[in-house]
Design an enzyme around this catalytic site. Structure first.
Site, PDB file in Angstrom:
ATOM      1  N   MET A 174      11.274  55.997  58.676  1.00  0.00           N
ATOM      2  CA  MET A 174      10.451  54.791  58.667  1.00  0.00           C
ATOM      3  C   MET A 174      11.341  53.542  58.761  1.00  0.00           C
ATOM      4  O   MET A 174      11.154  52.686  59.615  1.00  0.00           O
ATOM      5  CB  MET A 174       9.628  54.710  57.373  1.00  0.00           C
ATOM      6  CG  MET A 174       8.636  55.836  57.156  1.00  0.00           C
ATOM      7  SD  MET A 174       7.737  55.532  55.588  1.00  0.00           S
ATOM      8  CE  MET A 174       6.828  57.055  55.405  1.00  0.00           C
ATOM      9  N   GLU A 211      14.017  50.656  59.276  1.00  0.00           N
ATOM     10  CA  GLU A 211      14.855  50.194  60.385  1.00  0.00           C
ATOM     11  C   GLU A 211      15.796  49.109  59.878  1.00  0.00           C
ATOM     12  O   GLU A 211      15.598  48.569  58.776  1.00  0.00           O
ATOM     13  CB  GLU A 211      13.972  49.640  61.500  1.00  0.00           C
ATOM     14  CG  GLU A 211      13.051  50.687  62.112  1.00  0.00           C
ATOM     15  CD  GLU A 211      12.195  50.150  63.244  1.00  0.00           C
ATOM     16  OE1 GLU A 211      11.432  50.931  63.812  1.00  0.00           O
ATOM     17  OE2 GLU A 211      12.292  48.923  63.560  1.00  0.00           O
ATOM     18  N   ALA A 255      13.493  46.310  59.160  1.00  0.00           N
ATOM     19  CA  ALA A 255      12.180  46.569  58.558  1.00  0.00           C
ATOM     20  C   ALA A 255      12.311  47.655  57.498  1.00  0.00           C
ATOM     21  O   ALA A 255      12.621  48.800  57.817  1.00  0.00           O
ATOM     22  CB  ALA A 255      11.171  46.994  59.618  1.00  0.00           C
ATOM     23  N   GLY A 256      12.076  47.263  56.230  1.00  0.00           N
ATOM     24  CA  GLY A 256      12.157  48.220  55.134  1.00  0.00           C
ATOM     25  C   GLY A 256      10.794  48.429  54.515  1.00  0.00           C
ATOM     26  O   GLY A 256       9.970  49.191  55.010  1.00  0.00           O
ATOM     27  N   ILE A 277      18.233  57.005  56.402  1.00  0.00           N
ATOM     28  CA  ILE A 277      17.383  58.187  56.527  1.00  0.00           C
ATOM     29  C   ILE A 277      17.959  59.354  55.720  1.00  0.00           C
ATOM     30  O   ILE A 277      19.007  59.911  56.066  1.00  0.00           O
ATOM     31  CB  ILE A 277      17.209  58.600  58.002  1.00  0.00           C
ATOM     32  CG1 ILE A 277      16.712  57.399  58.827  1.00  0.00           C
ATOM     33  CG2 ILE A 277      16.252  59.779  58.110  1.00  0.00           C
ATOM     34  CD1 ILE A 277      15.447  56.733  58.298  1.00  0.00           C
ATOM     35  N   GLU A 324       4.817  60.238  47.146  1.00  0.00           N
ATOM     36  CA  GLU A 324       6.248  59.944  47.241  1.00  0.00           C
ATOM     37  C   GLU A 324       6.703  59.095  46.052  1.00  0.00           C
ATOM     38  O   GLU A 324       7.731  59.380  45.426  1.00  0.00           O
ATOM     39  CB  GLU A 324       6.551  59.198  48.545  1.00  0.00           C
ATOM     40  CG  GLU A 324       8.022  58.852  48.711  1.00  0.00           C
ATOM     41  CD  GLU A 324       8.352  58.223  50.053  1.00  0.00           C
ATOM     42  OE1 GLU A 324       9.516  57.822  50.246  1.00  0.00           O
ATOM     43  OE2 GLU A 324       7.454  58.121  50.912  1.00  0.00           O
ATOM     44  N   ARG A 325       5.942  58.074  45.722  1.00  0.00           N
ATOM     45  CA  ARG A 325       6.328  57.192  44.615  1.00  0.00           C
ATOM     46  C   ARG A 325       6.195  57.889  43.272  1.00  0.00           C
ATOM     47  O   ARG A 325       6.987  57.628  42.354  1.00  0.00           O
ATOM     48  CB  ARG A 325       5.492  55.913  44.685  1.00  0.00           C
ATOM     49  CG  ARG A 325       5.911  55.030  45.847  1.00  0.00           C
ATOM     50  CD  ARG A 325       4.912  53.956  46.227  1.00  0.00           C
ATOM     51  NE  ARG A 325       5.436  53.186  47.356  1.00  0.00           N
ATOM     52  CZ  ARG A 325       4.709  52.361  48.104  1.00  0.00           C
ATOM     53  NH1 ARG A 325       3.413  52.191  47.842  1.00  0.00           N
ATOM     54  NH2 ARG A 325       5.261  51.702  49.111  1.00  0.00           N
ATOM     55  N   LEU A 377      27.806  53.188  25.469  1.00  0.00           N
ATOM     56  CA  LEU A 377      27.971  54.009  24.270  1.00  0.00           C
ATOM     57  C   LEU A 377      29.033  55.088  24.455  1.00  0.00           C
ATOM     58  O   LEU A 377      29.557  55.623  23.478  1.00  0.00           O
ATOM     59  CB  LEU A 377      26.633  54.642  23.879  1.00  0.00           C
ATOM     60  CG  LEU A 377      25.603  53.666  23.284  1.00  0.00           C
ATOM     61  CD1 LEU A 377      24.243  54.337  23.137  1.00  0.00           C
ATOM     62  CD2 LEU A 377      26.068  53.125  21.937  1.00  0.00           C
ATOM     63  N   GLY A 403      31.797  54.328  25.837  1.00  0.00           N
ATOM     64  CA  GLY A 403      33.064  53.602  25.813  1.00  0.00           C
ATOM     65  C   GLY A 403      33.830  53.778  27.116  1.00  0.00           C
ATOM     66  O   GLY A 403      33.240  53.941  28.185  1.00  0.00           O
TER      67      GLY A 403
END
Length: 381
Positions: free
Chosen positions: A126, A128, A131-132, A158, A243-244, A338, A340
Site C-alpha cells: 500500500m 508509497e 503516500a502512507g 513493504i 490488521e490494527r 530499570l 541500568g
C-alpha cells in the site's frame, strides 16, 4: 497456559505445541536471523509443515478451518520470540484475508496451496514514498491494455518485500477518482517489469525483511485483479480493523514480555546492599506498568470477542491500537532504565524490545490517524 477466558482446551494445547516448536526452531536461531536481516525460507516451510501457516483456510483448500482464537495465539507466541517474526502474522492474518474474501475460485486454487506450505510468502503493498496513512493519495497506476494491466510506480516499507512471491498491490485504475479509483492487483514473482529495490535498514525488527518495490511497465494479467475494479479502497478499509487489532495484540504481548523480564532482573540485581526491587521507585513503576498491562489485556479480550462476533469495532480498535502501542513505548523506556547500563547492551533482550516497539505506533496507520478516526466516529471532528 490459557490467557483468555474464551480459550478452550484445544486452544491451550495448540499454544503449548506452538511454543514448544518455536523454542526449538526459532529461539536458538533468532539472534543469527537478526544479524542476517532475514528470516530464512526454510523456517517458513517448517511452519507450513506444522500447520501454522494460514490455518484458518477451509479444509477443501488444505487448511484447518481454525477460528480467530488460533490467529491470536500464533500472533502472541511469535511476538514472544521477537518482533522480527511479524511477517508470519502479516501473511496469515492481514494478506490472506484479502484472498479469502475477494479472490475468485480459480485464484484460490492457484494461490492457497503455496500459502499453506510456505512455498508462497505473501505481502501487501500500500505505502508509497509519498503516500502512507493517506491511502487515497497513492500514485502507482495500472492502465488496462487488453488482457493485461500495465503498472507503473513504486512502493516502500513493504513487510516481507524481499522474499514475498505473491503481493497484493494497491494501484490507481482511475487516477482522477482519488479513493474511488483504487484497485487491488496481485503481483506475482517473475512479472515482467516488476523488481525489488533496497532491503531497508531499519532501527529495529532487524530480522524482518522490509523493502522497496518498483514497477516499470509491469505487465499484470487482468485475471490477477482481486475483486472488482475500483473497489480496492473499500476492501482495504474493511480489512484494516483486523490488521490494527493484530498490532495491538503484538504490542500488548511485547509489553508483557518487557515487564516480565524487568521484574526478574530487579529482583536479582543488587545496589547499595539490597535488591533494586526493594526501592520504592522501582516498586511504583512496576505497579503502574502491571496495572496498565491488566487494563490493556482486558480491553483486548473484549475486542477479540466482538471482532469474532462480526461486530464493527473500528472505533475501539483504533483506541486499542493507539493506547496500547503508546503504553508499550513508554514501558520499553522505563524497563530499559530499570536495567541500568545493562539495558543498553544488545545482549539483553530489553535493548531489542526498546528499538523494536516504536514502529507499532506508525504502521497500520499512525496513532495520530487513529485519533482522527476516533474523533470522527464520535462526531467531534
Amino acid at each position: 497456559m490459557s490467557r483468555y477466558r474464551f480459550e478452550e482446551a484445544e486452544h491451550v494445547a495448540f499454544r503449548k505445541s506452538l511454543r514448544k516448536f518455536l523454542e526449538k526452531e526459532a529461539v536458538p536461531h533468532y539472534d543469527e536471523w537478526e544479524k542476517e536481516r532475514l528470516i530464512p525460507k526454510s523456517f517458513w516451510k517448517k511452519l507450513g509443515e506444522m500447520g501454522y501457516l494460514a490455518p484458518q483456510l477451509p479444509e477443501e483448500y488444505g487448511g484447518l478451518e481454525t477460528d480467530f482464537r488460533y490467529a491470536v495465539i500464533i500472533g502472541e507466541e511469535m511476538e514472544r520470540v521477537g518482533a522480527s517474526l511479524t511477517g508470519v502474522g502479516l501473511h496469515n492474518d492481514i494478506v490472506l484475508p484479502y484472498l479469502e474474501s475477494y479472490a475468485t475460485e480459480d485464484q484460490k486454487r492457484r494461490w492457497f496451496p503455496g500459502c499453506l506450505t510456505g512455498e508462497t510468502i505473501t505481502a501487501i503493498a500500500m505505502t508509497e514514498p509519498g503516500a502512507g496513512s493517506d491511502l487515497a493519495g497513492i500514485q502507482a497506476t495500472a492502465v488496462r491494455d487488453g488482457d493485461y494491466y500495465i503498472v507503473n510506480g513504486s512502493k516502500t516499507f513493504i513487510t516481507n518485500g524481499i522474499q514475498a512471491n505473491l503481493i497484493v498491490t494497491a494501484v490507481k485504475t482511475d487516477p482522477q477518482a482519488r479513493h474511488k479509483g483504487i484497485s487491488l492487483l496481485v503481483m506475482e514473482e517473475g512479472t515482467p517489469g516488476f523488481s525489488r529495490g533496497r532491503k531497508l535498514d531499519k532501527v529495529g525488527m532487524h530480522g524482518q525483511d522490509t523493502s522497496e518495490l518498483i514497477f516499470e511497465d509491469a505487465k499484470v494479467p487482468v485475471s490477477n485483479l482481486l475483486g472488482e475494479e475500483n473497489a480496492g479502497f473499500s476492501y482495504m478499509m474493511t480489512k484494516l480493523q483486523q490488521e490494527r487489532l493484530m498490532v495491538a495484540i503484538s504490542a500488548q504481548t511485547a509489553a508483557e514480555d518487557m515487564v516480565e523480564m524487568t521484574l526478574a532482573y530487579v529482583k536479582s540485581r543488587t545496589a547499595f546492599g539490597k535488591s533494586i526491587a526493594s526501592f520504592q521507585n522501582t516498586q511504583f513503576q512496576l505497579v503502574e506498568m502491571m496495572t496498565e498491562l491488566e487494563l490493556g489485556r482486558t480491553f483486548l479480550e473484549s475486542l477479540i470477542e466482538d471482532h469474532m462476533a462480526g461486530k464493527d469495532v473500528v472505533t475501539k480498535v483504533s483506541m486499542a491500537k493507539s493506547w496500547i502501542t503508546e503504553k508499550a513505548k513508554e514501558m520499553s523506556a522505563k524497563c530499559m532504565q530499570l536495567h541500568g547500563g545493562y539495558g543498553y547492551m544488545e545482549e539483553y533482550k530489553i535493548a531489542r524490545r526498546f528499538r523494536d516497539i516504536p514502529v507499532t505506533a506508525i504502521y497500520a496507520g499512525t496513532n495520530e490517524i487513529m485519533k482522527v478516526i476516533i474523533a470522527k466516529n464520535l462526531g467531534i471532528q
